[in-house]
Design a protein around this motif. Structure first.
Motif, mmCIF file in Angstrom:
data_model
loop_
_atom_site.group_PDB
_atom_site.id
_atom_site.type_symbol
_atom_site.label_atom_id
_atom_site.label_comp_id
_atom_site.label_asym_id
_atom_site.label_seq_id
_atom_site.Cartn_x
_atom_site.Cartn_y
_atom_site.Cartn_z
ATOM 1 N N GLU A 1 35.859 39.170 38.426
ATOM 2 C CA GLU A 1 36.585 37.958 37.231
ATOM 3 C C GLU A 1 37.583 36.930 37.435
ATOM 4 O O GLU A 1 38.384 37.728 38.296
ATOM 5 C CB GLU A 1 36.797 38.799 35.659
ATOM 6 N N ARG B 1 36.905 43.959 38.362
ATOM 7 C CA ARG B 1 38.249 43.874 38.959
ATOM 8 C C ARG B 1 38.868 42.334 38.274
ATOM 9 O O ARG B 1 37.799 40.915 38.827
ATOM 10 C CB ARG B 1 38.602 43.978 39.906
ATOM 11 N N LYS B 2 39.552 41.857 38.258
ATOM 12 C CA LYS B 2 40.311 40.189 38.025
ATOM 13 C C LYS B 2 41.116 39.838 39.750
ATOM 14 O O LYS B 2 41.656 40.844 40.437
ATOM 15 C CB LYS B 2 41.465 40.324 37.404
ATOM 16 N N HIS C 1 40.086 34.891 37.240
ATOM 17 C CA HIS C 1 42.038 34.254 36.054
ATOM 18 C C HIS C 1 42.798 33.359 37.271
ATOM 19 O O HIS C 1 42.522 33.156 38.263
ATOM 20 C CB HIS C 1 42.996 35.046 36.022
ATOM 21 N N VAL D 1 43.238 36.495 41.320
ATOM 22 C CA VAL D 1 44.041 35.808 40.158
ATOM 23 C C VAL D 1 43.855 34.638 41.156
ATOM 24 O O VAL D 1 44.526 34.792 42.331
ATOM 25 C CB VAL D 1 45.523 36.057 39.864
ATOM 26 N N TYR E 1 47.025 42.221 32.710
ATOM 27 C CA TYR E 1 47.343 42.455 34.090
ATOM 28 C C TYR E 1 47.895 43.875 35.034
ATOM 29 O O TYR E 1 47.810 43.967 36.008
ATOM 30 C CB TYR E 1 47.779 41.230 34.572
#
Lengths: 303, 303
Positions: free
Chosen positions: A173, A145-146, A175, A148, B216
């Protein structure tokens, strides 16, 4: 192997905080995890489930010598949590959060932390489940998953990197975005769909014929309205906290519906079909990329 | 056991028509199934898969002595199919369709069938899959699903009952509505969500920052926009055929969004939370009923 983190503190050990704890524990990345929360029952449950090693209500003691504090509470409560924590933060403690809006949280952090705001790195893990609370926590919630991070000018690069490193250990991951950019993006891809879904159900159930309508609602309705099963309190808070960006999205969407209404009123089949085709192609291409990424991450994990 | 139907004709042996055929065959309810279609390849495939016993392009021969004809083609093609069939209908043949709008189909049937329109019973099975074509056909597509029949004054009760009986053999539950009522209900629970989903994706992909946004987009976006992967041609036809009812729904929804916009602009958290709560409760209650019905049907089947 010695753990990277001696002590982390999770404020709100529910789905998000509890899954973070489980993932770091699985990675052997932390020695001690302390949970803090308003609900004694919830903390007790987190302890039973092994999400945390100790439950605390005494903030000064809990925060002492903490390497990392994750604040995973409803966004409207973030300021109060940071304000209570501020006097007890050690100089090397880094604080992050998991709120789904960021500019508002940054403003709250500046008010609450004052000249210690550089110790706070705003974050937003893009992961969730339909269930919540400590029992919903799972170790692989963040795999692939991202997350942020929206660092602020006051953050040292090293401080940001410590938060990023902890999230990477969960399989996420990283960002980077500016807080305002984050809020604009998520107003479009997340907040707007939620609000449209609530509005759709609400429009339907307020009618005299609501029961008849719902009797014939099927699979399409189910998917389209899944977001309307989300927490009303959470979405009130997000709506208020990201008001400006959401108003922009809402106006753009209402304008888009107005254009479609014009095509329909004029029986312009070609224009409607072109609009549908463009959406279909874009959605299918997006889905293909998303599924390919997920498959790639699965391969990387297995490797 | 002798089959209830000697011969049925399926015009368009794809997902809907092919599944109807498979279900009747499994119920040992039909002796012969003849497929008619525009695409030779698709008919050939239906034959290979055993959906139909014979593929025909000669309408007079195919329709001779048919007990039941199911027209499962895109709604915009229904009139042409009925017009071609009209001269070859035996007096005892009953025709039905599977179109997702009904008032427009009734008008088309009157034009195409003239004084034989009493042999046509409009219908709409509320079932589907994300895949289409003969390969997508499955025998239990209709088990526990609703089939809405919208009989017209020209239909004898016995004729309506023959169509209902055939659908019941597939495991479906029969509902009756007036064509206009059907179209109003499905404009609300099906057509509007599809159009909102197309509009949402379209609004997003037409922007310069589309790639960033889609990067996203996560699970909520996936569910909310699933309907935007539907066939553009089909939704153009449905939009045109159910224009008036859809305009009513679209206007009601735009008005609802306008009310929400007002609450958001005024930062009226209580009003927004009340709206979200009402939607959440209604959606959860609907889901519980829908799941309970599904479980009950499963039990009935197993019994």
């Amino acid at each position: 192997m010695s753990a990277a983190l001696k002590k982390i503190v999770i404020v709100g050990a529910g789905l998000i905080g509890g899954s973070f704890a489980l993932a770091l524990r699985r990675a052997h990345a932390v020695e001690q995890i302390v949970g803090i929360g308003r609900s004694a029952a919830s903390l007790q449950r987190a302890l039973q489930l092994g999400l945390i090693d100790a439950a605390s209500t005494a903030l000064p003691e809990a925060l002492q010598d903490a390497d990392l504090v994750l604040v995973s509470v409803p966004v409207a409560q973030t300021e109060a949590v940071l304000r209570a924590a501020q006097p007890h933060l050690s100089a090397h403690t880094v604080v992050t959060d998991a709120g789904s809006i960021k500019a508002d949280v940054v403003a709250a952090a500046r008010r609450a932390l004052g000249d210690r705001v550089g110790q706070f790195v705003p974050g937003h893990p893009i992961a969730g489940r339909e269930v919540s609370g400590p029992d919903a926590a799972i170790a692989d919630l963040y795999v692939g998953r991202k997350v942020v991070l929206t660092p602020i000018p006051e953050n040292d690069i090293a401080v940001v990197e410590r938060v990023a490193a902890a999230w990477r250990l969960t399989g996420a991951e990283i960002h980077h975005m500016k807080p305002e950019q984050h809020d604009a993006v998520f107003a479009a891809v997340s907040h707007l769909p939620h609000l449209l879904s609530f509005a759709m159900v609400n429009e339907m159930v307020c009618r005299p014929e609501a029961d008849l309508l719902l009797q014939y609602a099927a699979g399409g309705f189910r998917d389209f309205t899944r977001l309307a099963s989300s927490s009303p309190e959470m979405w009130r808070d997000i709506s208020l906290a990201n008001q400006q960006a959401i108003l922009v999205e809402l106006d753009a969407y209402i304008a888009q519906l107005g254009r479609f209404r014009g095509q329909l009123a004029a029986r312009d089949g070609d224009a409607m079909q072109a609009m549908f085709s463009q959406a279909q192609r874009a959605r299918d291409a997006w889905l293909q990329r998303a599924d390919a990424n997920a498959a790639q991450q699965k391969t990387d994990e297995d490797a």
